[in-house]
Design an enzyme around this catalytic site. Structure first.
Site, short mmCIF file in Angstrom:
data_model
loop_
_atom_site.label_atom_id
_atom_site.label_comp_id
_atom_site.label_asym_id
_atom_site.label_seq_id
_atom_site.Cartn_x
_atom_site.Cartn_y
_atom_site.Cartn_z
N ASP A 164 -5.88 5.45 0.47
CA ASP A 164 -5.79 4.16 -0.21
C ASP A 164 -6.95 3.27 0.21
O ASP A 164 -7.84 3.69 0.96
CB ASP A 164 -4.41 3.51 -0.02
N HIS B 126 0.84 -1.20 0.00
CA HIS B 126 0.00 0.00 0.00
C HIS B 126 0.87 1.25 0.00
O HIS B 126 0.57 2.24 -0.66
CB HIS B 126 -0.93 0.01 1.22
#
Ligand SMILES: O=c1ccn([C@@H]2O[C@H](COP(=O)(O)OP(=O)(O)O[C@H]3O[C@H](CO)[C@@H](O)[C@H](O)[C@H]3O)[C@@H](O)[C@H]2O)c(=O)[nH]1
Length: 551
Positions: A183, A84
């Protein structure tokens, strides 16, 4: 070949010494000053949460003044984990280099994957002097989630708990944000963007099929009875390839588990954003992207623009001139080496590790293998936890005599390797991969065909996409997350992807996708245009903020 391997010290037995037993680098964070002022272009670790300001407070209003003379300021939020963190850092860099934005990236780091690799990645991002990278203070999770909770639960709760610190940190910024981009695990924090009256985007650093399943999961939740894995038929998603029950993402494996509830919630939240960014490109997944936009299909659920901006990948690590690994690679024939690695956290069981070792040896192909201490299966079925190995040295789990027998054939790298450097090296000709989306894209963009070895998260879905739709990978008969793959099959797959005629189509197809990826990213390419559309939204928001400051 033997002359090349002669460069590797014998004592190492095919293990790359400079890359073994790494220590985590010292903490490089710098705290902000008490007023919350950040030394821009520096990687900071906030030592304590800042005080929540009133949004109409004087500093905030002052910060609004004179915005029109400054570039739009975009704030990004990255959840823990290299899979991520890396895509968010790359996106931030792209917004700076292509659109001249000012970018602040708030990071919730785990400092757990790949030893010191996370700190290294943060430090590298900082030293580029492009974005301001700020690490948010660690959250005390002890009272809110049990240590044994599934990975998605832990991430979701951590990102929920971080919200007050994010709000405070944004309030204390020198310039207010024009937009917030979170995200996939940060969608709950989009509420903070609403408080500041700016648009919010979700960056799902994966592919369109995964997004389709995620946004459709709230509907599946209503219409499907019983566990998804027990369904007789594939799960139909409007306009998309149906998902086989055995391919569902980890959080869908058990509907009674909290991670399922969190996953479905996130699926709803994505559709309440002002746009969803994906790390894919138009002609990689045209049908799924069309379905996500078609109001008669998935578009009726998604409702917001979908921006395929990929493949966004970090730049390749430049090997040091002393690197034995790269010296060795330099001396191997073109496309002769298979790279074996399972992402930032994947590990094998003891039994599987032995079978992989034998498979490599039987294949008689050159290899670079990132070895980790094997683990037992974790509670949620993934191989992701640290186990109770008999020894901390992963090499001690290899079959007797393996290192000696393969001394002239391959190299072992402990825990973490410079993956992008290896995949872009001309000697690398195949990748046995866990199918994490970053690894997948790194492989495709270097024209390297894959053996799909999915382990957890959405990797089974990715593997099916790679094998059945994109034609750039082969996979074992039974999923490695279900059964041990035996040495003969591993050797057969390696030979097929590397040398045999049967694998020729896969090698050709990945070369074709590599070109298409480059085109998407080039000037005028579809991904450049998609990112420009996002940038336009940010600029419009910035103009609105400027108008507010000069009514
Ligand atoms: O030895 C290593 C291992 C990994 N990497 C890098 O670490 C990243 C790993 O990312 P990815 O391949 O996506 O794997 P994960 O870290 O497992 O990523 C998580 O996040 C991804 C994006 O959401 C998902 O696709 C995955 O399934 C999920 O496990 C890549 O850039 C690799 O190049 C290295 O540089 N060296």
């Amino acid at each position: 070949m033997s002359s090349a391997v002669g460069a590797i010290p014998k004592t190492a037995g095919g293990v790359v010494p400079e890359l073994t037993g790494r220590a985590a680098p010292e903490d490089t964070g710098v705290s902000c000053d008490p007023a919350g002022n950040y030394n821009t272009r520096t990687f900071h670790r906030l030592q304590r949460p800042l005080i929540l300001p009133n949004l109409l407070c004087l500093p905030y209003l002052l910060a609004m003044a004179g915005l029109d003379s400054k570039p739009p300021h975009v704030v990004l939020l990255a959840s823990p984990g290299m899979g991520h963190l890396i895509p968010v850092l790359v996106l931030g860099k792209r917004l700076v280099t292509l659109h001249n934005f000012k970018v602040t990236i708030f990071v919730v780091a785990s400092h757990s994957s790949g030893g010191g690799a996370e700190s290294d990645v943060l430090q590298a991002a900082t030293s580029q002097n492009l974005c301001q990278v700020v690490e948010l203070p660690a959250v005390d999770m002890s009272g809110v989630v049990s240590p044994g909770a599934a990975v998605v639960t832990q991430l979701a709760v951590m990102m929920r708990e971080i919200k007050p610190a994010l709000r405070s940190a944004i309030s204390a910024l020198e310039h207010p944000p024009a937009a917030l981009i979170v995200d996939l695990f940060g969608s709950e924090s989009m509420a903070v963007a609403d408080e500041f009256g700016v648009p919010k985007f979700v960056y799902v650093p994966s592919n369109a099929w995964f997004l389709a399943l995620s946004v459709y999961s709230p509907i599946l939740d209503k219409v499907v009875e019983g566990e998804y894995v027990n369904q007789k038929e594939p799960l139909a998603i409007p306009g998309c390839t149906s998902v086989r029950p055995e391919d569902v993402v980890d959080p869908m494996l058990d509907r009674t588990n909290q991670q399922y509830v969190e996953y479905v919630r996130m699926g709803v939240e994505y559709t309440r954003s002002d746009g969803i960014l994906l790390n894919t490109w138009e002609d990689l997944q045209p049908t799924t992207l069309a379905a996500l936009r078609d109001e008669k299909l998935l578009g009726r659920v998604v409702k917001v623009p979908v921006y395929p901006i990929g493949p966004l990948l970090r730049t390749t690590e430049q090997p040091s001139s002393e690197s034995l690994l790269f010296h060795w690679l330099d001396s191997q024939p073109r496309t002769s080496v298979i790279y074996v690695s399972f992402g930032s956290g994947g590990t094998l069981s003891v039994e599987q590790m032995v079978e992989v070792a034998w498979g490599l040896e039987l294949s008689q192909q050159r290899f670079v293998w990132v070895v980790r201490k094997p683990t037992a299966k974790s509670g949620d079925g993934s191989f992701f936890t640290s186990g109770n190995g008999r020894d901390d040295d992963p090499l001690s789990y290899l079959p007797q005599g393996f290192l000696t027998r393969t001394h002239n054939l391959g190299l072992m790298v402990r825990d973490w390797a410079p993956q992008t450097g290896i995949l872009s090296h001309p000697s690398t000709g195949g990748f046995l991969s866990h199918c994490g989306w970053n690894s997948t894209l790194e492989s495709i963009t270097n024209g390297v065909p894959m053996i799909a070895w999915p382990m957890y998260a959405e990797q089974r879905l990715n593997a099916t996409l790679l094998v059945e739709e994109l034609g750039v990978a082969i996979r074992p008969r039974f999923s490695p997350s279900k059964a041990v793959v035996r040495r003969e099959e591993i050797a057969e797959m390696i030979r097929k992807v590397m040398v045999e005629e049967e694998g020729a189509n896969i090698r050709k197809q990945v070369a074709e996708l590599k070109c298409r990826a480059e085109k998407a990213l080039s000037e005028g390419g579809s991904s450049r245009k998609a990112l420009s559309q996002v940038a336009k939204e940010c600029e419009l928001s910035w103009e609105r903020l400027s108008l507010k400051s000069h009514p």
